[in-house]
Design an enzyme around this catalytic site. Structure first.
Site, PDB file in Angstrom:
ATOM      1  N   GLY A 107       0.921  -1.130   0.000  1.00  0.00           N
ATOM      2  CA  GLY A 107       0.000   0.000   0.000  1.00  0.00           C
ATOM      3  C   GLY A 107       0.942   1.156   0.000  1.00  0.00           C
ATOM      4  O   GLY A 107       1.776   1.283   0.878  1.00  0.00           O
ATOM      5  N   THR A 108       0.855   1.982  -0.976  1.00  0.00           N
ATOM      6  CA  THR A 108       2.030   2.762  -1.323  1.00  0.00           C
ATOM      7  C   THR A 108       1.628   4.077  -1.937  1.00  0.00           C
ATOM      8  O   THR A 108       0.494   4.229  -2.391  1.00  0.00           O
ATOM      9  CB  THR A 108       2.803   1.956  -2.396  1.00  0.00           C
TER      10      THR A 108
END
Lengths: 230, 249
Positions: free
Chosen positions: A10-11
């Site tokens: 998750g970036t």
């Protein structure tokens, strides 16, 4: 039986072109569900001397893509006797993501990436490689869960032909804004700048980052009230 | 000059005592005895020309082309056994298409030449196939500029400024070496090649011939194509006129 979640990047990742090259930026958080398994990861992977891959989506999926592409690019550069062009490398990434749509029981690879670099023919280039296996050349690209919160910022504030310093601080600001709102993005900001002179890494630690929290003070505490609205 | 390789020349997998593979040498002879093909690399492109010997007056003009396009930016002129030449062109086309599909870009000239060489070389290694009896002149215009390669039946390839193969190659090479290749434009080269091919054509020994001309240059937008008809006509007329002049001397 609980399914084990694969590490999820998750970036927030970003790549922008500037006058003379490109800047890639990423946050450093890797999470497995609610557990932050790595708070200092490096999501920008070198594919060759002059081309880098910013990875978001499933960590193992993107790692295997970058490993395979790095191998293919290495062999290709030996035959060509020169560094590859950015679009060639991006094309190889696309071939893998597009041709493995049946992987993972038909879900396909969960790999959303930005491939960016510099070559002597077309200068700095950014290629967006979203999930599904398309490839598009863009002046700037963002991806990852945190990117949803900064599309407006990019749309409004991106300018062509920035200087290197402007582009670098622009990327740091963009990632910081995303980290302020996205729970899956956080930690520090890593930057890679690629131009004719080569590739340069920069790390911005948490202390140096703008958290955009100045407006978060609770009101009404001076009067002894809890701040609740009655 | 030809050595007889009695006993050692039956198979490409046999060396002679003096280190020759006669089958490959014989394949080269097939090239040497065929119609001449010429290639010239100029400052703005590459021009190819072929002396296509016609075996019958009933042949339709323009059929059995000896220059074929491999990809937008590349073409091959060949001399020797024509069916073998077609196979090489087919393979070159596949290599170019495959490269484009995999790497997303036009195949570089050096890479294409290497792929063709490897392919030709393959057929000199096994007893159950024979070597290609074809010399290929590859004209290609890639990012590094225009380039000319010659792939021989042995599988070796060299990059040239000017090359000639086939029966008129000695005379043709002499003429080509006289030219200032570094300053030549493709339009000028077309005229020269037409003239040279007419010159090397032996009226007595050879049958009638058709002149095939192609180029890949700035004027053709870096695409390999037949030289435009009006230029072709002008070049042929000039070549014939030059021949008349020579004969009158």
């Amino acid at each position: 039986m609980d399914k084990i979640e694969a590490p999820h990047t998750g970036t927030t990742i970003i790549a922008v072109t500037y006058d003379g090259g490109i800047v890639i930026g990423c946050d450093t958080r890797v999470s497995i569900g609610n557990f932050i398994s790595n708070r200092a990861s490096d999501k920008i992977t070198p594919l060759c001397e002059n081309v880098f891959l910013a990875r978001s989506g499933s960590a193992p999926d993107t790692q295997i893509v970058s490993d395979i592409v790095r191998h293919m690019v290495h062999q290709h550069s030996i035959e060509m006797e020169t560094n590859p062009e950015v679009k060639t490398v991006a094309n190889l990434c696309m071939q893998i993501t597009y041709n493995n749509k049946g992987a993972n029981h038909g879900h396909g690879l969960s790999a959303a990436m930005l491939c960016a670099g510099w070559d002597k023919y077309l200068g700095g280039q950014v290629f967006a490689l979203p999930i599904g296996g398309s490839m598009i050349s863009v002046p700037w690209g963002i991806d990852g869960s945190g990117s949803t919160y900064i599309w407006g910022f990019l749309d409004a504030e991106f300018k062509e032909n920035m200087t290197r310093e402007e582009a670098e601080s622009f990327c740091i600001t963009a990632i910081s804004l995303a980290m302020a709102r996205d729970g899956s993005s956080g930690g520090m900001v890593r930057l890679v700048t690629v131009n004719e002179q080569g590739a340069f890494r920069k790390l911005t630690t948490c202390q140096e980052l703008d958290t955009f929290h100045e407006d978060m003070d609770v009101r009404g505490l001076q009067n002894g009230l809890s701040g609740m609205v009655v | 000059m030809s050595s007889i390789g009695t006993g050692y020349d039956l198979s490409p997998t046999t060396f002679s005592p003096d280190g020759k593979v006669f089958q490959v040498d014989y394949a080269t002879k097939a090239v040497d005895n065929s119609g001449t093909a010429i290639g010239i690399k100029c400052k703005d492109g590459v021009v190819l020309g072929v002396q296509k010997l016609v075996i019958s007056k009933m042949l339709v003009h323009g059929s059995n082309r000896r220059i074929q396009t491999v990809d937008k930016h590349a073409g091959i002129a060949y001399a020797g056994l024509c069916p073998d030449g077609r196979q090489i062109v087919n393979r070159a086309r596949q290599e170019a298409a495959n490269y484009k599909s995999f790497y997303g870009d036009m195949i570089p000239a050096q890479t294409l030449a290497d792929r063709i060489s490897s392919f030709v070389h393959l057929f000199t290694l096994y007893w159950y196939v024979r070597p290609f009896g074809v010399g290929s002149l590859l004209a290609c215009y890639d990012k590094e500029g225009p380039q000319l390669y010659h792939v021989e039946p042995s599988g070796v390839s060299y990059r040239y400024y000017g090359a000639a193969i086939g029966k008129g190659r000695q005379a043709a090479k002499t003429e080509i070496e006289r030219l200032k290749l570094g300053e030549l434009s493709c339009r000028e080269a077309v005229m020269h090649i037409a003239k040279i091919i007419y010159q090397v054509h032996d009226e007595a020994k050879d049958k009638q011939f058709e002149l095939e001309l192609s180029w890949v240059c700035d004027e053709s937008n870096k695409m390999h194509q037949k030289v435009p008809d009006e230029l072709h006509k002008v070049a042929e007329a000039a070549a014939k006129a030059a021949l008349e002049e020579d004969m009158q001397d």
